[in-house]
Enzyme design. Sequence first.
Site, mmCIF file in Angstrom:
data_model
loop_
_atom_site.group_PDB
_atom_site.id
_atom_site.type_symbol
_atom_site.label_atom_id
_atom_site.label_comp_id
_atom_site.label_asym_id
_atom_site.label_seq_id
_atom_site.Cartn_x
_atom_site.Cartn_y
_atom_site.Cartn_z
ATOM 1 N N GLU A 106 32.147 42.183 43.612
ATOM 2 C CA GLU A 106 33.466 42.620 44.117
ATOM 3 C C GLU A 106 34.529 41.899 43.294
ATOM 4 O OE1 GLU A 106 35.241 44.575 46.599
ATOM 5 O OE2 GLU A 106 36.800 43.603 45.382
ATOM 6 N N GLY A 138 32.637 44.771 38.204
ATOM 7 C CA GLY A 138 31.288 45.350 38.174
ATOM 8 C C GLY A 138 30.914 45.919 36.826
ATOM 9 N N ASP A 155 30.375 51.331 45.495
ATOM 10 C CA ASP A 155 31.206 51.500 46.691
ATOM 11 C C ASP A 155 32.623 51.076 46.319
ATOM 12 O OD1 ASP A 155 31.218 49.828 49.966
ATOM 13 O OD2 ASP A 155 32.317 51.567 49.185
ATOM 14 N N SER A 156 33.214 51.844 45.410
ATOM 15 C CA SER A 156 34.485 51.417 44.797
ATOM 16 C C SER A 156 35.673 52.133 45.427
ATOM 17 C CB SER A 156 34.462 51.743 43.298
ATOM 18 O OG SER A 156 34.603 53.148 43.131
ATOM 19 N N PRO A 162 41.340 48.920 38.484
ATOM 20 C CA PRO A 162 40.065 48.300 38.088
ATOM 21 C C PRO A 162 38.870 49.217 38.310
ATOM 22 C CG PRO A 162 40.921 47.278 40.096
ATOM 23 C CD PRO A 162 42.006 48.147 39.558
HETATM 24 N N1 SAM Z 1 34.565 52.714 51.175
HETATM 25 C C1 SAM Z 1 35.676 52.704 50.289
HETATM 26 C C2 SAM Z 1 35.845 54.021 49.601
HETATM 27 O O1 SAM Z 1 34.923 54.807 49.557
HETATM 28 O O2 SAM Z 1 36.959 54.265 49.130
HETATM 29 C C3 SAM Z 1 35.531 51.566 49.313
HETATM 30 C C4 SAM Z 1 35.745 50.276 50.019
HETATM 31 S S1 SAM Z 1 35.637 48.801 49.119
HETATM 32 C C5 SAM Z 1 36.879 47.928 49.932
HETATM 33 C C6 SAM Z 1 36.271 49.173 47.517
HETATM 34 C C7 SAM Z 1 36.303 47.898 46.676
HETATM 35 O O3 SAM Z 1 36.120 48.176 45.296
HETATM 36 C C8 SAM Z 1 37.616 47.108 46.742
HETATM 37 O O4 SAM Z 1 37.402 45.930 47.478
HETATM 38 C C9 SAM Z 1 37.978 46.825 45.290
HETATM 39 O O5 SAM Z 1 38.503 45.526 45.095
HETATM 40 C C10 SAM Z 1 36.640 47.023 44.615
HETATM 41 N N2 SAM Z 1 36.681 47.313 43.178
HETATM 42 C C11 SAM Z 1 37.476 48.191 42.518
HETATM 43 N N3 SAM Z 1 37.190 48.179 41.195
HETATM 44 C C12 SAM Z 1 36.183 47.262 41.012
HETATM 45 C C13 SAM Z 1 35.447 46.807 39.884
HETATM 46 N N4 SAM Z 1 35.698 47.282 38.637
HETATM 47 N N5 SAM Z 1 34.479 45.874 40.068
HETATM 48 C C14 SAM Z 1 34.227 45.382 41.315
HETATM 49 N N6 SAM Z 1 34.895 45.765 42.442
HETATM 50 C C15 SAM Z 1 35.860 46.705 42.274
#
Ligand code: SAM
Length: 275
Positions: A106, A138, A155-156, A162
């Site tokens: 994350e 990631g 699950d982004s 990002p």
């Molecule tokens: N369930 C949600 C959806 O389907 O939209 C996703 C929830 S989760 C909170 C999404 C997470 O992805 C965020 O906490 C964000 O910080 C993370 N995120 C975005 N880009 C990322 C990357 N390149 N690497 C790791 N985490 C990332």
Amino acid sequence: MELWYTEKQTPNLGFSCRIKETLCRVQTEYQEIAVLDTFQFGRMLVLDGMVQTTVADEFVYHEMIVHIPLRTHPCPRAVLVIGGGDGGAVREISKYPQVEIITLAEIDLQVVESSKRFLPELSSALDDLRLEIKIADGIEYIRSLQEAYDIIIVDSTEPVGPAEGLFDPSFYEAAFRALKPEGILVAQTESPFFNADLIRTAFRRIKAVFPRTHLYLAPVPTYPGGLWSFTLGSKHHHPLKPLGKLLPRDARYYTPKIHESSFSLPRFVQDLLED
Ligand code: SAM
């Protein structure tokens, strides 16, 4: 006076819900994090103004993004979640006793911390002894991995900022290398009603890398259009021949029949996948 939160899901469509209070609101290096307490859906995580998950309906999304791949694979031992800082996917993965390694990559530590503080229902397994939380991009994390994981779950957030690179062909190629010979990738791929082009492109990009590619659907009331897509790339196993013996305990959406039927697509979605 009533307080309402509105997410502009498109320039012409808003999703509004009445809120009791704002529990937190913070600008991090990556995004604005807010946790709202809503009358209809309970507590809600919002990132950069977009609803990510709510206590009332998160079970559908997290059960479907986890149990479809983990039950398709005969015996997943090592599972990677990219994004997923709220902990909901990790909670579902933790229900598989045969899983020995769970990695959560994350990018934003403050999402994890906000969920631990305000969303205990989702973050309940973030203390699982099998879990390693890596605060990392990631894309960078998997770049040099070789056959490290049985399952990779993306699950982004939406493909902006990002998360944009998590939908690139090079990411899917890196994910393929990072997966073991029977490995499976699943990525959340947005709304069939509002993101048709993204679904078409993601499916084509995953299909260019994996021998088997399938799309499945589930209803998520708080997401744009109320219907959500997941794209699965498999090195070997077919998702309609699930081999997992165990059924997840206390699932509220996932059943073997839902597993099967979620791959039955309406014509307008099937058309997106045609070459
Ligand atoms: N369930 C949600 C959806 O389907 O939209 C996703 C929830 S989760 C909170 C999404 C997470 O992805 C965020 O906490 C964000 O910080 C993370 N995120 C975005 N880009 C990322 C990357 N390149 N690497 C790791 N985490 C990332």
